[in-house]
Write a protein that holds these residues in place. Sequence first.
Motif, PDB file in Angstrom:
ATOM      1  N   ARG A 139      -2.248  11.201   9.281  1.00  0.00           N
ATOM      2  CA  ARG A 139      -1.678  12.340   8.542  1.00  0.00           C
ATOM      3  C   ARG A 139      -0.777  11.872   7.402  1.00  0.00           C
ATOM      4  N   ASP A 140      -0.152  10.703   7.573  1.00  0.00           N
ATOM      5  CA  ASP A 140       0.708  10.146   6.523  1.00  0.00           C
ATOM      6  C   ASP A 140      -0.081   9.386   5.456  1.00  0.00           C
ATOM      7  N   TYR A 141      -1.336   9.093   5.721  1.00  0.00           N
ATOM      8  CA  TYR A 141      -2.147   8.280   4.809  1.00  0.00           C
ATOM      9  C   TYR A 141      -2.119   8.770   3.357  1.00  0.00           C
ATOM     10  N   PRO A 142      -2.275  10.077   3.102  1.00  0.00           N
ATOM     11  CA  PRO A 142      -2.247  10.502   1.697  1.00  0.00           C
ATOM     12  C   PRO A 142      -0.911  10.228   0.996  1.00  0.00           C
ATOM     13  N   LYS A 143       0.160  10.008   1.750  1.00  0.00           N
ATOM     14  CA  LYS A 143       1.478   9.770   1.164  1.00  0.00           C
ATOM     15  C   LYS A 143       1.872   8.295   1.198  1.00  0.00           C
ATOM     16  N   LEU A 144       1.015   7.425   1.712  1.00  0.00           N
ATOM     17  CA  LEU A 144       1.385   6.016   1.874  1.00  0.00           C
ATOM     18  C   LEU A 144       1.717   5.334   0.550  1.00  0.00           C
ATOM     19  N   ASP A 145       0.964   5.619  -0.504  1.00  0.00           N
ATOM     20  CA  ASP A 145       1.260   4.993  -1.794  1.00  0.00           C
ATOM     21  C   ASP A 145       2.652   5.379  -2.280  1.00  0.00           C
ATOM     22  N   LYS A 146       3.026   6.637  -2.070  1.00  0.00           N
ATOM     23  CA  LYS A 146       4.365   7.098  -2.462  1.00  0.00           C
ATOM     24  C   LYS A 146       5.433   6.400  -1.625  1.00  0.00           C
ATOM     25  N   TYR A 147       5.196   6.257  -0.318  1.00  0.00           N
ATOM     26  CA  TYR A 147       6.146   5.568   0.556  1.00  0.00           C
ATOM     27  C   TYR A 147       6.321   4.110   0.140  1.00  0.00           C
ATOM     28  N   ILE A 148       5.215   3.458  -0.209  1.00  0.00           N
ATOM     29  CA  ILE A 148       5.267   2.059  -0.637  1.00  0.00           C
ATOM     30  C   ILE A 148       6.068   1.934  -1.926  1.00  0.00           C
ATOM     31  N   GLU A 149       5.810   2.820  -2.859  1.00  0.00           N
ATOM     32  CA  GLU A 149       6.526   2.819  -4.131  1.00  0.00           C
ATOM     33  C   GLU A 149       8.029   3.038  -3.915  1.00  0.00           C
ATOM     34  N   GLN A 150       8.382   3.975  -3.033  1.00  0.00           N
ATOM     35  CA  GLN A 150       9.792   4.242  -2.748  1.00  0.00           C
ATOM     36  C   GLN A 150      10.459   3.026  -2.109  1.00  0.00           C
ATOM     37  N   ARG A 151       9.768   2.386  -1.179  1.00  0.00           N
ATOM     38  CA  ARG A 151      10.347   1.228  -0.508  1.00  0.00           C
ATOM     39  C   ARG A 151      10.550   0.074  -1.478  1.00  0.00           C
ATOM     40  N   GLU A 152       9.595  -0.143  -2.383  1.00  0.00           N
ATOM     41  CA  GLU A 152       9.759  -1.201  -3.378  1.00  0.00           C
ATOM     42  C   GLU A 152      10.941  -0.903  -4.289  1.00  0.00           C
ATOM     43  N   ALA A 153      11.115   0.369  -4.644  1.00  0.00           N
ATOM     44  CA  ALA A 153      12.260   0.754  -5.476  1.00  0.00           C
ATOM     45  C   ALA A 153      13.574   0.524  -4.730  1.00  0.00           C
ATOM     46  N   THR A 171      14.964 -10.728  -5.122  1.00  0.00           N
ATOM     47  CA  THR A 171      14.308  -9.421  -5.022  1.00  0.00           C
ATOM     48  C   THR A 171      12.831  -9.597  -4.703  1.00  0.00           C
ATOM     49  N   LEU A 172      12.167 -10.519  -5.385  1.00  0.00           N
ATOM     50  CA  LEU A 172      10.743 -10.752  -5.140  1.00  0.00           C
ATOM     51  C   LEU A 172      10.500 -11.269  -3.730  1.00  0.00           C
ATOM     52  N   ILE A 173      11.366 -12.167  -3.271  1.00  0.00           N
ATOM     53  CA  ILE A 173      11.228 -12.676  -1.905  1.00  0.00           C
ATOM     54  C   ILE A 173      11.444 -11.552  -0.904  1.00  0.00           C
ATOM     55  N   THR A 174      12.435 -10.716  -1.160  1.00  0.00           N
ATOM     56  CA  THR A 174      12.718  -9.592  -0.266  1.00  0.00           C
ATOM     57  C   THR A 174      11.533  -8.644  -0.203  1.00  0.00           C
ATOM     58  N   ILE A 175      10.952  -8.303  -1.346  1.00  0.00           N
ATOM     59  CA  ILE A 175       9.794  -7.404  -1.374  1.00  0.00           C
ATOM     60  C   ILE A 175       8.625  -8.030  -0.627  1.00  0.00           C
ATOM     61  N   ASP A 176       8.423  -9.326  -0.820  1.00  0.00           N
ATOM     62  CA  ASP A 176       7.309 -10.022  -0.181  1.00  0.00           C
ATOM     63  C   ASP A 176       7.477 -10.108   1.338  1.00  0.00           C
ATOM     64  N   GLU A 177       8.714 -10.188   1.832  1.00  0.00           N
ATOM     65  CA  GLU A 177       8.963 -10.389   3.247  1.00  0.00           C
ATOM     66  C   GLU A 177       9.383  -9.132   4.001  1.00  0.00           C
ATOM     67  N   ASP A 178       9.543  -8.015   3.309  1.00  0.00           N
ATOM     68  CA  ASP A 178      10.030  -6.797   3.954  1.00  0.00           C
ATOM     69  C   ASP A 178       9.015  -6.284   4.982  1.00  0.00           C
ATOM     70  N   LYS A 179       9.460  -6.168   6.237  1.00  0.00           N
ATOM     71  CA  LYS A 179       8.560  -5.771   7.324  1.00  0.00           C
ATOM     72  C   LYS A 179       8.054  -4.348   7.152  1.00  0.00           C
ATOM     73  N   ARG A 180       8.924  -3.432   6.774  1.00  0.00           N
ATOM     74  CA  ARG A 180       8.516  -2.028   6.622  1.00  0.00           C
ATOM     75  C   ARG A 180       7.481  -1.888   5.511  1.00  0.00           C
ATOM     76  N   LEU A 181       7.741  -2.547   4.387  1.00  0.00           N
ATOM     77  CA  LEU A 181       6.815  -2.485   3.263  1.00  0.00           C
ATOM     78  C   LEU A 181       5.465  -3.093   3.638  1.00  0.00           C
ATOM     79  N   ASN A 182       5.489  -4.236   4.294  1.00  0.00           N
ATOM     80  CA  ASN A 182       4.234  -4.875   4.705  1.00  0.00           C
ATOM     81  C   ASN A 182       3.485  -4.033   5.730  1.00  0.00           C
TER      82      ASN A 182
END
Length: 144
Positions: A17-31, A60-71
Amino acid sequence: MTTIKRSTIRKVEDILRDYPKLDKYIEQREAELRYPTSQPDDNVGGGKSNYRDPDTLTRTLITIDEDKRLNSLKHQRDVIDNLLDESGPDTLTIIRELYFKKYPRFTLRGLVEQHLVNVSRSTAYELRNRFISDCAKELGLFDI
């Protein structure tokens, strides 16, 4: 087909059910990781340093690359994308109607009765259950 716990099925259904919003969630987490909110400075009269850390971008790049929630969000998106690519048209119709629409018009039974899928009711249930089971396996949510 192995049986899955009802709680696992519900978890997979929530992810679908969250799949259609996953791109938005990913974008928010990266921000959130790129522009962290700073805590207010309670150091009254302490002054500020003019020193700027040159490694901020690297961290910042290392954090984005290693963030568990984002991954985890990216992994969920990739798993569902791959399973959708491998699915037939009837399975796609079932999954899109039951999980991706904000306000589904049909139940699984309704999809069969309205001839929106060209399979019997038992086959429709089997297609849905197989998709959910495959999602659970790929996401590592249940053991065989």
